[in-house]
Scaffold this motif. Sequence first.
Motif, PDB file in Angstrom:
ATOM      1  N   PHE A 246       4.859   7.103   1.894  1.00 34.75           N
ATOM      2  CA  PHE A 246       4.996   5.649   1.711  1.00 34.75           C
ATOM      3  C   PHE A 246       3.991   4.917   2.596  1.00 34.75           C
ATOM      4  CE2 PHE A 246       8.336   5.354  -1.281  1.00 34.75           C
ATOM      5  CZ  PHE A 246       9.155   6.444  -1.085  1.00 34.75           C
ATOM      6  N   LYS A 247       3.756   5.474   3.793  1.00 34.67           N
ATOM      7  CA  LYS A 247       2.740   4.896   4.682  1.00 34.67           C
ATOM      8  C   LYS A 247       1.368   5.001   4.016  1.00 34.67           C
ATOM      9  CE  LYS A 247       1.277   3.887   9.082  1.00 34.67           C
ATOM     10  NZ  LYS A 247       0.066   3.300   8.455  1.00 34.67           N
ATOM     11  N   ALA A 248       1.083   6.175   3.439  1.00 37.75           N
ATOM     12  CA  ALA A 248      -0.222   6.376   2.782  1.00 37.75           C
ATOM     13  C   ALA A 248      -0.379   5.422   1.599  1.00 37.75           C
ATOM     14  CB  ALA A 248      -0.353   7.826   2.318  1.00 37.75           C
ATOM     15  N   MET A 249       0.676   5.255   0.824  1.00 39.13           N
ATOM     16  CA  MET A 249       0.606   4.335  -0.333  1.00 39.13           C
ATOM     17  C   MET A 249       0.391   2.903   0.153  1.00 39.13           C
ATOM     18  SD  MET A 249       3.165   5.359  -3.435  1.00 39.13           S
ATOM     19  CE  MET A 249       4.575   6.042  -2.574  1.00 39.13           C
ATOM     20  N   ALA A 250       1.120   2.532   1.205  1.00 41.05           N
ATOM     21  CA  ALA A 250       0.978   1.163   1.732  1.00 41.05           C
ATOM     22  C   ALA A 250      -0.455   0.939   2.227  1.00 41.05           C
ATOM     23  CB  ALA A 250       1.973   0.936   2.860  1.00 41.05           C
ATOM     24  N   ASP A 251      -1.093   2.009   2.718  1.00 46.52           N
ATOM     25  CA  ASP A 251      -2.481   1.909   3.194  1.00 46.52           C
ATOM     26  C   ASP A 251      -3.490   2.089   2.053  1.00 46.52           C
ATOM     27  OD1 ASP A 251      -1.393   1.604   5.672  1.00 46.52           O
ATOM     28  OD2 ASP A 251      -1.778   3.666   6.340  1.00 46.52           O
ATOM     29  N   GLY A 252      -2.996   2.222   0.809  1.00 41.06           N
ATOM     30  CA  GLY A 252      -3.896   2.337  -0.340  1.00 41.06           C
ATOM     31  C   GLY A 252      -4.531   3.701  -0.507  1.00 41.06           C
ATOM     32  N   GLU A 253      -3.971   4.712   0.178  1.00 44.83           N
ATOM     33  CA  GLU A 253      -4.633   6.030   0.136  1.00 44.83           C
ATOM     34  C   GLU A 253      -4.063   6.961  -0.929  1.00 44.83           C
ATOM     35  OE1 GLU A 253      -6.060   6.227   4.803  1.00 44.83           O
ATOM     36  OE2 GLU A 253      -4.280   7.366   4.163  1.00 44.83           O
ATOM     37  N   THR A 254      -2.808   6.690  -1.374  1.00 42.14           N
ATOM     38  CA  THR A 254      -2.291   7.435  -2.538  1.00 42.14           C
ATOM     39  C   THR A 254      -1.652   6.412  -3.470  1.00 42.14           C
ATOM     40  OG1 THR A 254      -0.048   7.922  -1.727  1.00 42.14           O
ATOM     41  CG2 THR A 254      -1.806   9.452  -1.071  1.00 42.14           C
ATOM     42  N   ASN A 255      -1.304   6.847  -4.693  1.00 44.63           N
ATOM     43  CA  ASN A 255      -0.955   5.876  -5.727  1.00 44.63           C
ATOM     44  C   ASN A 255       0.458   5.982  -6.282  1.00 44.63           C
ATOM     45  OD1 ASN A 255      -3.962   6.927  -6.000  1.00 44.63           O
ATOM     46  ND2 ASN A 255      -3.928   4.698  -6.356  1.00 44.63           N
ATOM     47  N   ALA A 256       1.104   7.128  -6.156  1.00 46.15           N
ATOM     48  CA  ALA A 256       2.456   7.268  -6.713  1.00 46.15           C
ATOM     49  C   ALA A 256       3.116   8.502  -6.110  1.00 46.15           C
ATOM     50  CB  ALA A 256       2.408   7.412  -8.233  1.00 46.15           C
ATOM     51  N   SER A 257       4.451   8.399  -5.883  1.00 53.68           N
ATOM     52  CA  SER A 257       5.203   9.564  -5.431  1.00 53.68           C
ATOM     53  C   SER A 257       6.586   9.552  -6.070  1.00 53.68           C
ATOM     54  CB  SER A 257       5.351   9.588  -3.907  1.00 53.68           C
ATOM     55  OG  SER A 257       6.106  10.736  -3.510  1.00 53.68           O
ATOM     56  N   ILE A 258       7.022  10.725  -6.511  1.00 54.67           N
ATOM     57  CA  ILE A 258       8.328  10.866  -7.155  1.00 54.67           C
ATOM     58  C   ILE A 258       9.304  11.377  -6.104  1.00 54.67           C
ATOM     59  CG2 ILE A 258       9.612  12.150  -8.923  1.00 54.67           C
ATOM     60  CD1 ILE A 258       6.805  12.222 -10.426  1.00 54.67           C
TER      61      ILE A 258
END
Length: 307
Positions: A246-258
């Motif tokens: 979630f930290k990575a997504m918030a930083d724009g580094e990943t796009n989706a996680s299930i």
Amino acid sequence: GATMCIGMGMSLAAQAEMIIGFSQIGSESGWRTSETASIKAEAEKRGIDLKFSDAQQKQENQIKAVRSFIAQGVDGILLAPVVETGWDQVLKEAKDAGIPVVLIDRGVDADPSLYLTKVASDFVEEGALAGAWLAAKTSGNCDVVELQGTVGSSAAIDRKEGFGNVISNFPNMKILRSQSGDFTRSGGKEVMESFLKAENGGKNICALYAHNDDMALGAVQAIKEAGLEPGKDILIVSIDGVPDIFKAMADGETNASIELNPHLGAPAFDAIKASMDGKEVPKWIKANGPLYLPDTAAEEYKKRSGK
Ligand code: GZL
């Protein structure tokens, strides 16, 4: 009188002394360590005497642990099977000893009569959801590299199947390379480095599908070190929903996680209790998690990490 008192003593003692053996795979991923912590906490809460064994990813250590639980005469066994095959003999020994086995978080390729139930997500569905999200995100135009989980594990086999089923519907989507990173960050980083080298420095790669977040987080490092922007130059979809993704997504580094639920103790212990009470238990207890996107990642991270 005395009889009543002894009877009471026994039943209370018997309740408190429900002894469960737990053969855990190891601590290869953040998800696995949170699963272990959650199951131990649930046992504590229920006054269950949990005998814990960490197999360090080795099936022979799991089989040894199950045999020792049988020798101890435990009331039930939790088994997180590192791979699908090779369990028939030891499961038969547990069944012959009248000890119910609950598979947790992964499945086995064995006669279902040899275990009480499986508490695990449907990984084929998870893979399909990841594929569907990527197809929609890229309008069906995307060449993908895939980081597989542990070779021979039901999670890796089924997540690959589900994803492949969906993208085979899109003529302009294909899997360029697919290899196991063994569900670890270091494995994900190393294999992603080789993918980048083999694919024109990553320029040929539209997206990464990683069977778990830990490998995706390792790949993020490799993509950065190759001078590309993870989450932009290479889209990333993965599975588990661990706090760091979630930290990575918030930083724009990943796009989706299930999300994958790590709190499997309660349903597993309930199943063993039900079996001891002679109640029917379904062969598969599953609850797949939702797909999360960057738009809610910051608040989800706060919720999960308290930061
Ligand atoms: C899936 C579980 C997988 C996780 C990984 O239920 O077996 O193993 O997705 C873990 O993080 O290593």
